[in-house]
Design a protein around this motif. Structure first.
Motif, PDB file in Angstrom:
ATOM      1  N   PHE A   1      34.540  48.806  34.646  1.00  0.00           N
ATOM      2  CA  PHE A   1      35.645  48.050  35.220  1.00  0.00           C
ATOM      3  C   PHE A   1      36.532  47.534  34.079  1.00  0.00           C
ATOM      4  O   PHE A   1      36.013  47.079  33.080  1.00  0.00           O
ATOM      5  CB  PHE A   1      35.115  46.864  36.045  1.00  0.00           C
ATOM      6  N   PRO A   2      37.846  47.548  34.158  1.00  0.00           N
ATOM      7  CA  PRO A   2      38.637  47.916  35.334  1.00  0.00           C
ATOM      8  C   PRO A   2      38.938  49.412  35.447  1.00  0.00           C
ATOM      9  O   PRO A   2      39.874  49.785  36.163  1.00  0.00           O
ATOM     10  CB  PRO A   2      39.913  47.115  35.142  1.00  0.00           C
ATOM     11  N   GLY A   3      38.136  50.237  34.793  1.00  0.00           N
ATOM     12  CA  GLY A   3      38.365  51.685  34.860  1.00  0.00           C
ATOM     13  C   GLY A   3      37.710  52.349  36.067  1.00  0.00           C
ATOM     14  O   GLY A   3      37.914  53.538  36.299  1.00  0.00           O
ATOM     15  N   ILE A   4      36.909  51.597  36.831  1.00  0.00           N
ATOM     16  CA  ILE A   4      36.248  52.207  37.991  1.00  0.00           C
ATOM     17  C   ILE A   4      37.170  52.105  39.202  1.00  0.00           C
ATOM     18  O   ILE A   4      37.715  51.025  39.490  1.00  0.00           O
ATOM     19  CB  ILE A   4      34.897  51.507  38.281  1.00  0.00           C
ATOM     20  N   ASP A   5      37.342  53.218  39.894  1.00  0.00           N
ATOM     21  CA  ASP A   5      38.220  53.218  41.064  1.00  0.00           C
ATOM     22  C   ASP A   5      37.599  52.383  42.185  1.00  0.00           C
ATOM     23  O   ASP A   5      36.376  52.247  42.271  1.00  0.00           O
ATOM     24  CB  ASP A   5      38.431  54.655  41.567  1.00  0.00           C
ATOM     25  N   PRO A   6      38.452  51.829  43.086  1.00  0.00           N
ATOM     26  CA  PRO A   6      37.903  51.119  44.244  1.00  0.00           C
ATOM     27  C   PRO A   6      37.316  52.114  45.248  1.00  0.00           C
ATOM     28  O   PRO A   6      37.652  53.305  45.230  1.00  0.00           O
ATOM     29  CB  PRO A   6      39.127  50.411  44.828  1.00  0.00           C
ATOM     30  N   LEU A   7      36.410  51.625  46.088  1.00  0.00           N
ATOM     31  CA  LEU A   7      35.881  52.462  47.184  1.00  0.00           C
ATOM     32  C   LEU A   7      36.742  52.133  48.401  1.00  0.00           C
ATOM     33  O   LEU A   7      36.640  51.044  48.972  1.00  0.00           O
ATOM     34  CB  LEU A   7      34.413  52.135  47.443  1.00  0.00           C
ATOM     35  N   VAL A   8      37.605  53.061  48.765  1.00  0.00           N
ATOM     36  CA  VAL A   8      38.584  52.816  49.825  1.00  0.00           C
ATOM     37  C   VAL A   8      38.031  53.358  51.148  1.00  0.00           C
ATOM     38  O   VAL A   8      37.675  54.540  51.239  1.00  0.00           O
ATOM     39  CB  VAL A   8      39.924  53.491  49.483  1.00  0.00           C
ATOM     40  N   VAL A   9      37.908  52.462  52.149  1.00  0.00           N
ATOM     41  CA  VAL A   9      37.373  52.894  53.446  1.00  0.00           C
ATOM     42  C   VAL A   9      38.268  52.362  54.575  1.00  0.00           C
ATOM     43  O   VAL A   9      38.989  51.376  54.404  1.00  0.00           O
ATOM     44  CB  VAL A   9      35.921  52.413  53.664  1.00  0.00           C
ATOM     45  N   PRO A  38      44.971  39.684  42.691  1.00  0.00           N
ATOM     46  CA  PRO A  38      46.143  39.023  43.271  1.00  0.00           C
ATOM     47  C   PRO A  38      46.174  37.528  42.955  1.00  0.00           C
ATOM     48  O   PRO A  38      47.227  36.905  43.049  1.00  0.00           O
ATOM     49  CB  PRO A  38      45.975  39.269  44.769  1.00  0.00           C
ATOM     50  N   PHE A  39      45.034  36.935  42.586  1.00  0.00           N
ATOM     51  CA  PHE A  39      44.997  35.499  42.326  1.00  0.00           C
ATOM     52  C   PHE A  39      44.759  35.188  40.853  1.00  0.00           C
ATOM     53  O   PHE A  39      44.408  34.079  40.491  1.00  0.00           O
ATOM     54  CB  PHE A  39      43.907  34.837  43.181  1.00  0.00           C
ATOM     55  N   GLY A  40      44.926  36.184  39.992  1.00  0.00           N
ATOM     56  CA  GLY A  40      44.749  35.932  38.562  1.00  0.00           C
ATOM     57  C   GLY A  40      43.735  36.866  37.944  1.00  0.00           C
ATOM     58  O   GLY A  40      43.420  37.930  38.486  1.00  0.00           O
ATOM     59  N   ALA A  41      43.220  36.414  36.788  1.00  0.00           N
ATOM     60  CA  ALA A  41      42.282  37.251  36.047  1.00  0.00           C
ATOM     61  C   ALA A  41      40.974  37.374  36.832  1.00  0.00           C
ATOM     62  O   ALA A  41      40.448  36.386  37.330  1.00  0.00           O
ATOM     63  CB  ALA A  41      42.020  36.630  34.686  1.00  0.00           C
ATOM     64  N   ILE A  42      40.487  38.596  36.953  1.00  0.00           N
ATOM     65  CA  ILE A  42      39.196  38.808  37.611  1.00  0.00           C
ATOM     66  C   ILE A  42      38.082  38.528  36.606  1.00  0.00           C
ATOM     67  O   ILE A  42      37.051  37.945  36.939  1.00  0.00           O
ATOM     68  CB  ILE A  42      39.113  40.235  38.181  1.00  0.00           C
ATOM     69  N   GLY A  43      38.308  38.922  35.340  1.00  0.00           N
ATOM     70  CA  GLY A  43      37.354  38.586  34.289  1.00  0.00           C
ATOM     71  C   GLY A  43      36.013  39.252  34.467  1.00  0.00           C
ATOM     72  O   GLY A  43      34.978  38.605  34.381  1.00  0.00           O
ATOM     73  N   MET A  44      36.044  40.537  34.758  1.00  0.00           N
ATOM     74  CA  MET A  44      34.801  41.284  34.912  1.00  0.00           C
ATOM     75  C   MET A  44      34.882  42.532  34.050  1.00  0.00           C
ATOM     76  O   MET A  44      35.895  42.842  33.449  1.00  0.00           O
ATOM     77  CB  MET A  44      34.577  41.704  36.372  1.00  0.00           C
ATOM     78  N   GLY A  45      33.775  43.249  34.029  1.00  0.00           N
ATOM     79  CA  GLY A  45      33.733  44.517  33.307  1.00  0.00           C
ATOM     80  C   GLY A  45      32.541  45.295  33.807  1.00  0.00           C
ATOM     81  O   GLY A  45      31.903  44.911  34.796  1.00  0.00           O
TER      82      GLY A  45
END
Lengths: 461, 490
Positions: free
Chosen positions: A241-249, A388-395
């Motif tokens: 992350f943030p290189g992993i695509d979302p799982l869109v359903v 949408p609300f700022g930094a997610i701060g994950m990896g």
């Protein structure tokens, strides 16, 4: 996008020119042209156009290997080779993989298919492939020395067996496998059921990925293969992350997520907003009576799990490994905890010596996600991603399940951030604040044992 | 010498002519010899070869060699020294001050004055003696009037005068060497003092880094983030840095005192300031393959040794030259290297005459002369070796300093920059960053030491070209410029 690369280094052209005088058509026909993938993106499902029909999977940041039907046999061609894998934008790793990427392409077949897999070794050392979980003739099991000689560099071996058992599988080398898996050699395998199966429900969206981990020194590109547990890159399909695509359903879709673990530690994979059941393992589908609802499935080393659920809650739902260090990118395991340490005076003193120094960690580490600090080359920030609300701060092992209404059946494109209905987002309380009632703290004398919460200094996964 | 007029009988005959002749001869010989007004220092300057400029910082003829003989002289020098000390003291000013002010050098100047006076004395005829005698022998009265001069002295006067000249020249050569050595010493002491001051400043920076570490560690311990062991470790660095700083301060003090001695300063004069840093390395260092030959042609100690053999030969009356011997026995030299073009051959030879001694009656003379010959050879051999050593020292210290400046220090800086990036990424902690800052300062200090070594070697070489330098043994390993690798975690 896939590209076709002439693997026989111009032999086709020569054949055309000299009229097949030196290379027999039989020999040419025997080896399917390998298909090479140049991009790290999630590819649309590969709809089967030959053989038995099935509902294809979507490989997260991956792809499915096309095959050739040859007298009723599904023929694949895997090429083991060094690859450059983009693990996140701005961070490329020098890995070993198959057909241009790490992990290799997903192989999808149908229960009962006769499968012939050509494996060409373009590495500098011998390799083999073990078809993890498959029922097959002993000589096809791929353990070098035990079941077969290793595939020497430059040679092509052929594996052939019938995919007897439907389910979720993987493939990986069984020759110098510590090195070869630490370098990223692995791939997913799905055997779809032939027709209806009492324990295998049909789903609308079927995702799969492998858990893998690397130890890549910040600023370098090649994994340190001797690291056993202290990896600093925790990835899904060699993406972080943030290189992993979302799982869109689509809202109300029946969803299956298949996860296999080829790291050296367990990963509690946790889904927000929904409950799932473990509908299968690499041993096969689970009996229906044995399934119970979960929101976290711990996937042990070498295991695979199949998580089924109905996406009945709209929104952007976090989906991640619940080991919080695994949702970070490269970090220093020996960095001292600076929380609560007053830097006044000292910071100025340090700046005299190191002009670009900035005091960090005094309040915690969230600062990291808001500051754009220069980092070593080819290094993904430890905590990243903007929401949408700022930094997610994950990896690392983190992605988002995006449940939306009105998507087309095979539309996997990122729909953007969820628009929360008004009044359904946590917000600041602005009313009157009553005085806080606290108990007087116990009188702590010097020498008293004072317990303070801190994360363990040595970081074991 | 005595002339006697005998007056026989009625006539008295006086023979005055030979005496007048001798007197005028003696006066003629000594007429031009007077004591030099500058105490013979002009001759000292004349003895210096052109390449003395490198040491003196200006042509020898312009160098301020003055013998302070009066209160006014001293006053003028003190004023000049005060002017020179008013600005930060650079190497050239330090040399000027040493030449003007060094009391040992003043004592040497007096040596020239003494020698010059002796020379003049030697070239003068002893006062002639007059005598008058009257004696009677019967009716014969004898009046004896005498004017006597030391005839032997008169006869040997040219020789004595020449010996006096030679003695003066020897003294001038020695004093010229002394002056050059004082100038070189001033240069070296200046380099050492500036370097020691700069090193102390760097040690203060190390101390600062260690202080920051220790303070942070203490605050870490206060809030419970560090245990006593971790805190003690950081305090250990601090204690060590304090030690390093104390040593650097002591070295700075000692180096400054050495400079003060080299310049002959005292009292308020010692409150001078030094420049912030040493001059940087020269951009290039020219190859000087002929350095040995050049030195042999101009070194004052070699010149003095050769002059001594000549003087000895002359004073022993040895004139019959039978053959020349080369006291150095050096043939053509061809320096070839696999990396550089072959340098052209050159020859160093120092040929002195060997005499045929004839009989054994001059055994002592032979021994004295041979002694002088061996002394000359000894001086020449020593001189050649000194020049070679000084030249190699200058080149290698240059290479070392350049390597540190162009490779090691930038490398350490790159390491620091990369470490800062890792700190930014929370890959290493602030203590690693501070440890790295300490290492970087050490690498700069190592360059500084090398730069100091180069400038000292340069002064030694400059002196070795004209006189005998005091070469110091190369300093052993300094503290490593680069820390052991892998100290920072990923």
């Amino acid at each position: 996008m896939t590209s076709r690369r002439n693997f026989l280094s111009g032999a086709g052209a020569i054949t055309a020119a000299v009229g097949a005088a030196t290379v027999s058509k039989v020999a040419m026909a025997a080896l399917p042209e390998p298909v090479i993938q140049n991009r790290p993106d999630t590819m649309p499902p590969l709809m089967p156009n030959t053989g038995r029909p099935y509902n294809p999977v979507v490989t997260l940041n991956g792809w499915t290997l096309p095959w050739r039907m040859n007298n009723g046999v599904k023929e694949f061609h895997l090429v083991a080779e060094p690859v450059v894998r983009e693990m996140a934008p701005g961070f490329k790793a020098h890995l070993w993989g198959y057909n241009g990427q790490s992990p290799g392409p997903t192989i999808e077949v149908v229960e009962g298919d006769r499968v012939r897999i050509f494996v060409t070794n373009r590495l500098g050392e011998l390799t083999s492939i073990h078809w993890h979980g498959q029922r097959l003739p002993n000589g096809m099991d791929g353990v070098t020395g035990l079941n077969q000689p290793g595939i020497p560099p430059g040679k092509t071996f052929v594996y052939e067996f019938v995919a007897r058992r439907p389910g979720t599988f993987m493939y990986h080398p069984h020759a110098d496998e510590m090195v070869q898996m630490a370098m990223g050699m692995m791939g997913f395998w799905v055997t779809h059921p032939k027709g209806q199966h009492p324990l295998i429900d049909e789903v609308d969206r079927d995702f799969c990925f492998l858990l893998n981990a690397y130890d890549i020194e910040p600023g370098s590109a090649t994994p340190k293969i001797m690291t056993m547990l202290n990896q600093n890159i925790w990835s899904w399909n060699s993406r972080i992350f943030p290189g992993i695509d979302p799982l869109v359903v689509r809202h109300m879709d029946k969803v299956r997520i298949r996860v296999g673990n080829l790291t050296m530690t367990n990963h509690p994979i946790h889904l927000h907003g929904h409950e799932f059941v473990v509908s299968g393992t690499d041993g096969g589908p689970t009996p229906k009576g044995s399934r119970w609802p979960e929101i976290t499935a711990d996937i042990a080393v070498g295991q695979m799990r199949q998580l089924d659920f109905v996406a009945d809650e709209q929104g952007d739902w976090a989906f991640h490994c619940h080991k919080s260090h695994h949702t970070m990118n490269a970090m220093g395991h020996d960095v001292p905890t600076m929380i609560g340490v007053d830097h006044s005076g000292v910071a100025r003193q340090i700046t005299k010596l190191i002009p670009d120094y900035m005091a960090m960690g005094e309040r915690g580490m969230k600062d990291m996600t808001e500051m754009e600090m220069p980092l070593p080359d080819n290094t993904a920030p430890m905590m990243a991603g903007q929401g949408p609300f700022g930094a997610i701060g994950m990896g690392g092992m983190f992605s988002v399940l995006k449940v939306r209404k009105g998507l087309a059946r095979h539309d996997y494109r990122d729909p953007g951030w969820f628009k929360n209905p008004p009044g359904t987002v946590a917000h600041e309380y602005t009313g009157p604040a009553p005085a806080a009632h606290r108990q007087a703290p116990a009188d702590v004398q010097p020498g008293d044992v004072e317990v303070q919460v801190r994360k363990p200094h040595h970081h074991q996964h | 010498m005595r002339t006697t007029d005998r007056i026989h009988g009625p006539g008295v005959r006086t023979a005055r002519r030979p005496a007048a002749l001798l007197l005028s001869l003696a006066l003629g010989l000594s007429g031009c010899a007077t004591v030099a007004t500058d105490g013979g220092l002009h001759g000292v300057q004349n003895q210096m070869p052109a390449s003395a400029q490198a040491i003196l910082g200006q042509p020898a003829s312009d160098a301020p060699l003055t013998w302070q003989r009066s209160a006014e002289d001293r006053q003028a020098v003190a004023q000049r020294v005060a002017e020179l000390l008013a600005q930060p003291l650079d190497a050239e000013r330090a040399v000027q001050i040493a030449l003007l002010n060094h009391r040992g050098l003043q004592a040497a100047y007096a040596e020239v004055g003494i020698s010059d006076a002796e020379r003049v004395q030697a070239s003068r005829l002893a006062n002639p003696g007059f005598s008058f005698g009257r004696s009677s022998k019967g009716d014969e009265r004898e009046i004896e009037r005498g004017i006597h001069v030391n005839l032997a002295r008169l006869l040997f006067m040219p020789t004595l005068s020449r010996l006096g000249d030679q003695q003066l020249q020897q003294t001038q050569l020695q004093v010229a060497q002394k002056a050059l050595q004082v100038a070189a010493e001033a240069r070296k002491a200046h380099v050492e003092a500036v370097a020691a001051q700069e090193r102390r400043r760097y040690m203060q920076q190390v101390m600062q880094a260690a202080e920051a570490s220790a303070t942070l560690a203490q605050r870490m311990a206060q809030v419970g983030n560090f245990n006593r062991l971790q805190q003690a470790r950081e305090q250990g660095f601090h204690a060590e840095a304090a030690l390093g700083l104390a040593r650097a301060q002591r070295a700075e003090h000692a180096a400054r005192e050495r400079l003060i001695r080299a310049l002959g300063l005292w009292g308020a004069q010692t409150a001078f300031t030094l420049p912030e840093r040493l001059p940087d390395l020269p951009a290039t260092l020219p190859d000087r393959p002929e350095v040995e030959r050049e030195a042999m042609a101009q070194r004052l100690d070699v010149k003095a040794a050769v002059a001594a053999t000549e003087s000895t030969a002359r004073s022993l009356g040895l004139t019959r030259q039978t053959r020349l011997i080369n006291v150095l026995e050096v043939g053509g030299k061809r320096a070839s290297s696999n990396e550089e073009p072959t340098t052209t051959g050159w020859e160093v030879s120092l040929e002195l005459p060997l005499f045929d001694w004839g009989g054994a009656r001059v055994a002592r003379a032979e021994a004295v002369y041979l002694q002088a010959l061996d002394r000359a050879a000894d001086t020449a051999i020593r001189a050649r070796s000194e020049v070679r050593e000084a030249y190699v020292n200058q080149r290698t210290t240059y290479d070392i300093a350049r390597h540190l400046r162009d490779e090691v220090v930038p490398l350490q800086q790159r390491i620091s920059e990369e470490n800062l990036l890792r700190y930014n990424g929370m890959l290493i902690g602030v203590f690693d960053l501070l440890a790295d800052a300490r290492a970087q300062v050490h690498s700069v200090a190592a360059y500084l030491d090398a730069l100091r070594d180069f400038w000292v070697a340069q002064a030694d070489l400059d002196l070795a070209m004209v006189s005998s330098p005091s070469l110091s043994a190369p300093s052993g390993g300094n503290s490593p410029a680069l820390p052991a690798s892998g100290n920072a975690p990923h």
